[in-house]
Scaffold this motif. Sequence first.
Motif, PDB file in Angstrom:
ATOM      1  N   TYR A  17      13.229 -18.676  33.250  1.00  0.00           N
ATOM      2  CA  TYR A  17      13.167 -18.558  31.793  1.00  0.00           C
ATOM      3  C   TYR A  17      12.301 -17.364  31.408  1.00  0.00           C
ATOM      4  O   TYR A  17      11.603 -16.788  32.241  1.00  0.00           O
ATOM      5  CB  TYR A  17      12.595 -19.836  31.179  1.00  0.00           C
ATOM      6  CG  TYR A  17      11.126 -20.079  31.471  1.00  0.00           C
ATOM      7  CD1 TYR A  17      10.163 -19.947  30.471  1.00  0.00           C
ATOM      8  CD2 TYR A  17      10.686 -20.444  32.744  1.00  0.00           C
ATOM      9  CE1 TYR A  17       8.817 -20.163  30.739  1.00  0.00           C
ATOM     10  CE2 TYR A  17       9.350 -20.673  33.016  1.00  0.00           C
ATOM     11  CZ  TYR A  17       8.410 -20.529  32.005  1.00  0.00           C
ATOM     12  OH  TYR A  17       7.086 -20.734  32.277  1.00  0.00           O
ATOM     13  N   TYR A  18      12.361 -17.002  30.144  1.00  0.00           N
ATOM     14  CA  TYR A  18      11.496 -15.942  29.622  1.00  0.00           C
ATOM     15  C   TYR A  18      11.192 -16.247  28.166  1.00  0.00           C
ATOM     16  O   TYR A  18      11.944 -16.944  27.480  1.00  0.00           O
ATOM     17  CB  TYR A  18      12.158 -14.567  29.754  1.00  0.00           C
ATOM     18  CG  TYR A  18      13.455 -14.408  28.989  1.00  0.00           C
ATOM     19  CD1 TYR A  18      13.469 -13.860  27.702  1.00  0.00           C
ATOM     20  CD2 TYR A  18      14.668 -14.811  29.544  1.00  0.00           C
ATOM     21  CE1 TYR A  18      14.664 -13.720  26.997  1.00  0.00           C
ATOM     22  CE2 TYR A  18      15.850 -14.675  28.850  1.00  0.00           C
ATOM     23  CZ  TYR A  18      15.844 -14.131  27.576  1.00  0.00           C
ATOM     24  OH  TYR A  18      17.019 -14.012  26.881  1.00  0.00           O
ATOM     25  N   TYR A  19      10.065 -15.737  27.699  1.00  0.00           N
ATOM     26  CA  TYR A  19       9.636 -16.010  26.333  1.00  0.00           C
ATOM     27  C   TYR A  19      10.181 -14.983  25.353  1.00  0.00           C
ATOM     28  O   TYR A  19      10.312 -13.793  25.679  1.00  0.00           O
ATOM     29  CB  TYR A  19       8.110 -16.046  26.247  1.00  0.00           C
ATOM     30  CG  TYR A  19       7.552 -17.378  26.709  1.00  0.00           C
ATOM     31  CD1 TYR A  19       7.588 -18.485  25.873  1.00  0.00           C
ATOM     32  CD2 TYR A  19       7.042 -17.531  27.992  1.00  0.00           C
ATOM     33  CE1 TYR A  19       7.105 -19.712  26.289  1.00  0.00           C
ATOM     34  CE2 TYR A  19       6.551 -18.756  28.426  1.00  0.00           C
ATOM     35  CZ  TYR A  19       6.596 -19.840  27.562  1.00  0.00           C
ATOM     36  OH  TYR A  19       6.132 -21.061  27.979  1.00  0.00           O
ATOM     37  N   GLY A  20      10.503 -15.451  24.155  1.00  0.00           N
ATOM     38  CA  GLY A  20      10.976 -14.586  23.089  1.00  0.00           C
ATOM     39  C   GLY A  20       9.813 -13.954  22.346  1.00  0.00           C
ATOM     40  O   GLY A  20       8.700 -13.871  22.862  1.00  0.00           O
ATOM     41  N   GLU A  21      10.049 -13.563  21.094  1.00  0.00           N
ATOM     42  CA  GLU A  21       9.058 -12.791  20.343  1.00  0.00           C
ATOM     43  C   GLU A  21       8.323 -13.586  19.273  1.00  0.00           C
ATOM     44  O   GLU A  21       7.416 -13.047  18.638  1.00  0.00           O
ATOM     45  CB  GLU A  21       9.748 -11.588  19.688  1.00  0.00           C
ATOM     46  CG  GLU A  21      10.441 -10.658  20.670  1.00  0.00           C
ATOM     47  CD  GLU A  21       9.492 -10.123  21.725  1.00  0.00           C
ATOM     48  OE1 GLU A  21       8.337  -9.779  21.386  1.00  0.00           O
ATOM     49  OE2 GLU A  21       9.890 -10.060  22.909  1.00  0.00           O
ATOM     50  N   ASN A  22       8.674 -14.840  19.062  1.00  0.00           N
ATOM     51  CA  ASN A  22       8.107 -15.560  17.920  1.00  0.00           C
ATOM     52  C   ASN A  22       6.881 -16.412  18.230  1.00  0.00           C
ATOM     53  O   ASN A  22       6.403 -17.145  17.364  1.00  0.00           O
ATOM     54  CB  ASN A  22       9.178 -16.436  17.268  1.00  0.00           C
ATOM     55  CG  ASN A  22      10.141 -15.605  16.439  1.00  0.00           C
ATOM     56  OD1 ASN A  22       9.775 -14.566  15.904  1.00  0.00           O
ATOM     57  ND2 ASN A  22      11.389 -16.048  16.343  1.00  0.00           N
ATOM     58  N   LEU A  23       6.354 -16.316  19.452  1.00  0.00           N
ATOM     59  CA  LEU A  23       5.132 -17.047  19.782  1.00  0.00           C
ATOM     60  C   LEU A  23       3.921 -16.131  19.900  1.00  0.00           C
ATOM     61  O   LEU A  23       2.854 -16.550  20.333  1.00  0.00           O
ATOM     62  CB  LEU A  23       5.325 -17.852  21.076  1.00  0.00           C
ATOM     63  CG  LEU A  23       6.283 -19.040  20.962  1.00  0.00           C
ATOM     64  CD1 LEU A  23       6.453 -19.713  22.319  1.00  0.00           C
ATOM     65  CD2 LEU A  23       5.793 -20.054  19.935  1.00  0.00           C
ATOM     66  N   ILE A  34      11.789 -30.100  21.362  1.00  0.00           N
ATOM     67  CA  ILE A  34      11.788 -28.668  21.052  1.00  0.00           C
ATOM     68  C   ILE A  34      12.867 -27.915  21.825  1.00  0.00           C
ATOM     69  O   ILE A  34      13.435 -26.932  21.320  1.00  0.00           O
ATOM     70  CB  ILE A  34      10.405 -28.052  21.363  1.00  0.00           C
ATOM     71  CG1 ILE A  34       9.321 -28.721  20.517  1.00  0.00           C
ATOM     72  CG2 ILE A  34      10.410 -26.545  21.104  1.00  0.00           C
ATOM     73  CD1 ILE A  34       7.914 -28.284  20.883  1.00  0.00           C
ATOM     74  N   GLU A  35      13.181 -28.360  23.033  1.00  0.00           N
ATOM     75  CA  GLU A  35      14.083 -27.616  23.910  1.00  0.00           C
ATOM     76  C   GLU A  35      15.425 -27.229  23.266  1.00  0.00           C
ATOM     77  O   GLU A  35      15.889 -26.103  23.447  1.00  0.00           O
ATOM     78  CB  GLU A  35      14.336 -28.390  25.205  1.00  0.00           C
ATOM     79  CG  GLU A  35      13.174 -28.370  26.183  1.00  0.00           C
ATOM     80  CD  GLU A  35      12.877 -26.985  26.743  1.00  0.00           C
ATOM     81  OE1 GLU A  35      13.655 -26.048  26.499  1.00  0.00           O
ATOM     82  OE2 GLU A  35      11.839 -26.846  27.415  1.00  0.00           O
ATOM     83  N   PRO A  36      16.088 -28.124  22.510  1.00  0.00           N
ATOM     84  CA  PRO A  36      17.362 -27.715  21.899  1.00  0.00           C
ATOM     85  C   PRO A  36      17.213 -26.590  20.884  1.00  0.00           C
ATOM     86  O   PRO A  36      18.193 -25.951  20.510  1.00  0.00           O
ATOM     87  CB  PRO A  36      17.851 -29.002  21.214  1.00  0.00           C
ATOM     88  CG  PRO A  36      17.137 -30.113  21.911  1.00  0.00           C
ATOM     89  CD  PRO A  36      15.799 -29.553  22.265  1.00  0.00           C
ATOM     90  N   LEU A  37      15.968 -26.359  20.442  1.00  0.00           N
ATOM     91  CA  LEU A  37      15.724 -25.355  19.408  1.00  0.00           C
ATOM     92  C   LEU A  37      15.158 -24.056  19.962  1.00  0.00           C
ATOM     93  O   LEU A  37      15.136 -23.046  19.249  1.00  0.00           O
ATOM     94  CB  LEU A  37      14.723 -25.908  18.376  1.00  0.00           C
ATOM     95  CG  LEU A  37      15.139 -27.136  17.578  1.00  0.00           C
ATOM     96  CD1 LEU A  37      13.918 -27.746  16.897  1.00  0.00           C
ATOM     97  CD2 LEU A  37      16.188 -26.772  16.535  1.00  0.00           C
ATOM     98  N   CYS A  38      14.682 -24.075  21.204  1.00  0.00           N
ATOM     99  CA  CYS A  38      13.869 -22.963  21.706  1.00  0.00           C
ATOM    100  C   CYS A  38      14.582 -21.606  21.615  1.00  0.00           C
ATOM    101  O   CYS A  38      13.973 -20.615  21.214  1.00  0.00           O
ATOM    102  CB  CYS A  38      13.393 -23.243  23.124  1.00  0.00           C
ATOM    103  SG  CYS A  38      14.707 -23.401  24.358  1.00  0.00           S
ATOM    104  N   LEU A  95      15.131 -20.478  17.881  1.00  0.00           N
ATOM    105  CA  LEU A  95      13.906 -20.026  17.222  1.00  0.00           C
ATOM    106  C   LEU A  95      13.278 -18.837  17.951  1.00  0.00           C
ATOM    107  O   LEU A  95      12.237 -18.335  17.527  1.00  0.00           O
ATOM    108  CB  LEU A  95      12.895 -21.178  17.168  1.00  0.00           C
ATOM    109  CG  LEU A  95      13.368 -22.461  16.470  1.00  0.00           C
ATOM    110  CD1 LEU A  95      12.267 -23.514  16.477  1.00  0.00           C
ATOM    111  CD2 LEU A  95      13.807 -22.173  15.036  1.00  0.00           C
ATOM    112  N   ASP A  96      13.913 -18.391  19.026  1.00  0.00           N
ATOM    113  CA  ASP A  96      13.406 -17.298  19.862  1.00  0.00           C
ATOM    114  C   ASP A  96      11.995 -17.598  20.366  1.00  0.00           C
ATOM    115  O   ASP A  96      11.113 -16.729  20.363  1.00  0.00           O
ATOM    116  CB  ASP A  96      13.420 -15.966  19.103  1.00  0.00           C
ATOM    117  CG  ASP A  96      13.249 -14.764  20.041  1.00  0.00           C
ATOM    118  OD1 ASP A  96      13.591 -14.902  21.231  1.00  0.00           O
ATOM    119  OD2 ASP A  96      12.757 -13.720  19.576  1.00  0.00           O
TER     120      ASP A  96
END
Length: 213
Positions: A90-96, A147-151, A154-155
């Motif tokens: 996995y990798y993280y998006g920009e909104n956190l 949260i997983e279905p939204l991750c 929501l980026d």
Amino acid sequence: MVKVSAPAVFRICLIALVTIHFFGVIGIASSFKDLFLRTTPLVLLISTLFLFLNFSSLSKRLVFLFFLCAAIGYLAEVIGVQTAYLFGSYYYGENLGLKIFGVPLTIAINRATLCIASASIMSQLKISKPLQIIIAAVIPVAIDMLIEPLCSKLDFWHWTSGVVPLFNYVTWLVFSLLFCAVYILSPARLDNPFAKYYLLVQVIFFGVLNLLL
């Protein structure tokens, strides 16, 4: 200087927490979604601050344990992102918010906050400590499943395969058990009347978003 009583602090924090998340739902479900999502790191930090303002006795030991768990969680996330061994690919998006080594600093704080809130609630129940730890550890994992279905929408983070690996939940449960054990087995006082409302707001917030998005 006017001293604000503990009940007043509690009410102010609760009203603010509910208000922020109420308008957050509206904003994320609107055409201003991207604008509202960019405030996520700030909302996470403010929510954590509200929780800490409501501990009956906030000791240096408890603060140290919180940041210790956050540091361990951050290290685990870095290993996870860089190697795909712990949680999956996995990798993280920009909104956190700000990322270091591919991991947002806020994610480690949020994990530690979910665990300390859960541990606070369970530590007040008249059941054995092992049972307190187990139940407390399940709560953050259950919220993560919400949260997983939204991750991706929501980026927040993205799974390379598009599917959440089962061992992501298993690994997260192991770390939650560790963190909750650290909190519950420590001599630090954990009673916090705000904790159950903090967790309830998270459940309602992501539950509603699951229905809307």
